[in-house]
Design a protein around this motif. Structure first.
Motif, PDB file in Angstrom:
ATOM      1  N   VAL A 133       0.873  -1.271   0.044  1.00 18.54           N
ATOM      2  CA  VAL A 133       0.094   0.038  -0.063  1.00 18.54           C
ATOM      3  C   VAL A 133       0.903   1.285   0.055  1.00 18.54           C
ATOM      4  N   LYS A 186      -3.655  -4.925   4.006  1.00 19.96           N
ATOM      5  CA  LYS A 186      -4.217  -3.991   2.807  1.00 19.96           C
ATOM      6  C   LYS A 186      -5.444  -3.664   3.254  1.00 19.96           C
ATOM      7  N   SER A 232      -9.894   1.559   0.598  1.00 20.22           N
ATOM      8  CA  SER A 232     -10.285   0.423  -0.335  1.00 20.22           C
ATOM      9  C   SER A 232     -10.738   0.864  -1.659  1.00 20.22           C
ATOM     10  N   TYR A 239      -8.202   2.474  -3.977  1.00 16.29           N
ATOM     11  CA  TYR A 239      -7.514   1.339  -4.746  1.00 16.29           C
ATOM     12  C   TYR A 239      -8.263   0.738  -5.732  1.00 16.29           C
ATOM     13  N   ASN A 244      -8.426   2.548  -8.671  1.00 15.97           N
ATOM     14  CA  ASN A 244      -7.127   2.384  -9.567  1.00 15.97           C
ATOM     15  C   ASN A 244      -7.289   1.031 -10.417  1.00 15.97           C
ATOM     16  N   PRO A 298      -7.610  -5.871  -5.218  1.00 15.62           N
ATOM     17  CA  PRO A 298      -6.638  -4.710  -5.612  1.00 15.62           C
ATOM     18  C   PRO A 298      -5.889  -5.383  -6.770  1.00 15.62           C
ATOM     19  N   PHE A 336      -2.127  -0.742  -5.860  1.00 11.43           N
ATOM     20  CA  PHE A 336      -1.606   0.148  -4.676  1.00 11.43           C
ATOM     21  C   PHE A 336      -0.734   0.919  -5.304  1.00 11.43           C
TER      22      PHE A 336
END
Ligand code: PLP
Length: 409
Positions: free
Chosen positions: A44, A248, A317, A320, A323, A345, A389
């Motif tokens: 992370v 995480k 979360s 992420y 992403n 992730p 991450f």
């Protein structure tokens, strides 16, 4: 003469992420001006949630005063954290656990690696392929495998997770005693449904086997109908141990706090077939070899279960996962088949080429680090894993560079 544990000689040269680091460092040394964006190791990048940091600071201040200072804590974790975990993680899902069934630790890596110590050398072990390497290597170190041959250790049962089975392996054909499962999955990002998980619990009950269920990525599940704990499946408490981690979930990769659930009903057998409580064995092991996690870290972890902590973790979360959605969309638009990234992730990308070759291409042409799928097992060949991450800005830059480098946009 001090002689070595020769099972270590069977291990492949080094841990996957050390190999990656070596290649990245060598590349960086030759290209000092290139900024490298790391979407390889699942570490992370965002700060701890505010609720955790405040609790951490308060606890550090307690340690600065004789009146509130704490020395050794209970080996298995403070009550306040065990209780927060039971009521925060499990009760809302209809799972009843006792606080003393929660073993607080400094990582799901060490717990999932150490747990095999409780079992006989001839335990028949099944591991997914591809797999988080810790499950395999620790069983190799313990002598439960023969040599490495043709990309696999002889003596292990591999549960293949491929596009053909939507990355949910089939039950083993042969009898096994210990089964590792991980959902949401690292590395494939796949997630299992309750209907798909139930046969594993039934298998374990039928064969007096044990499931080690790694739920380190549970926070990323976005569909409420998916199982968040294996104990949501009837009968699982007798045959399953569950690993969880704040790494995480709440950004604790550097702070270190995790927990392992060992229900009192869970049994293990001696060579005469007599049952013993697995809980007692793990308790004995941990209280002999471990002294739990520092007090301030346990206070920071407790805060992760407070209403503000929960909210802040969800925000992390979700960031992420945003992403991950970008990664998946970009790679799909470049023509690569992808899975994962929805409840996880990680995005698992079919490269249509050797996975280390693809790794080198991304590094050299785009300055982006991925993880070659071959490092996770034979079924990972032909894939790479991209991790979500990182900062949004870095992910966007990385995807732009990848798109330019692969030239199919
Ligand atoms: N389990 C899985 C499946 C992981 O991917 C990781 C870390 O990448 C861990 C456990 C390790 O977690 P921790 O940081 O708690 O040791």
């Amino acid at each position: 003469m001090i002689t070595m544990n020769e099972h270590y000689l069977k291990l492949q040269a080094s841990y996957l992420f050390s190999d990656i680091a070596k290649r990245v460092n060598a590349y960086q040394a030759d290209h000092p001006d290139q900024t490298i964006i790391r979407l390889g190791i699942g570490d992370v990048t965002r700060a701890l949630p505010e609720a955790c940091i405040s609790a951490f600071h308060r606890a550090v201040d307690e340690m600065a005063d004789d009146a509130t200072f704490r020395g050794y804590g209970p080996e298995l974790g403070y009550d306040f954290l065990q209780e927060a975990i039971v009521s925060g993680d499990f009760q809302p899902r209809g799972v009843t656990l006792r606080p003393d069934e929660v073993f607080v630790s400094d990582g799901a890596k060490c717990d999932s690696g150490n747990f095999q110590e409780l079992f006989a050398p001839d335990t028949r072990v099944a591991v997914p392929d591809p797999v988080y390497p810790v499950y395999v290597d620790t069983n190799v170190m313990a002598g439960r495998t023969a040599a490495w041959r043709d990309g696999r250790y002889e003596g292990l049962v591999y549960l293949e997770s491929t596009a053909d089975n939507q990355y949910i392996p089939a039950l083993p054909q042969e009898a096994v005693d210990l089964i590792y499962l991980c959902f949401p999955n690292n590395p494939t990002g796949s997630m299992i449904t309750a209907d798909q998980l139930r046969p594993w619990v039934d298998y374990a009950r039928e064969h007096n086997a044990l499931i080690l269920y790694d739920a380190a990525y549970v926070e990323f599940i976005r569909d409420n109908s998916l199982p968040q704990s294996i104990y949501e499946i009837d009968g699982a408490k007798e045959v399953a141990v569950e690993f969880r981690s704040l790494s995480k979930t709440a950004g604790f990769t550097g702070t270190r706090c995790a927990y392992t659930i060992v229900p009192r009903e869970c049994q293990v057998y001696d060579s005469q077939g007599n049952a013993h409580a697995l809980h007692d064995l793990w308790d004995r092991r941990q209280s002999t070899k471990f002294n739990s996690v520092s007090y301030p870290v346990q206070r920071a972890a407790e805060a992760a279960f407070s209403p503000e902590g929960r909210k802040q973790i969800r925000e992390l979360s979700t960031y992420y996962l945003g992403n991950a959605a970008l990664i998946r969309a970009a790679m799909t638009s470049l023509g690569y088949a992808c899975v994962g990234g929805e409840h996880s992730p990680y995005v698992w990308i079919k490269t249509n080429t050797d996975s280390w070759e693809f790794f080198d291409r991304l590094l050299q042409k785009a300055g982006v680090v991925c993880t070659p799928g071959a490092g996770f097992g034979k079924c990972g060949e032909g894939y790479v894993r991209l991790s979500a991450f990182n900062s949004r800005e870095n992910v966007e830059t990385a995807l732009q560079r990848v798109s330019d480098a692969l030239g199919r946009a």
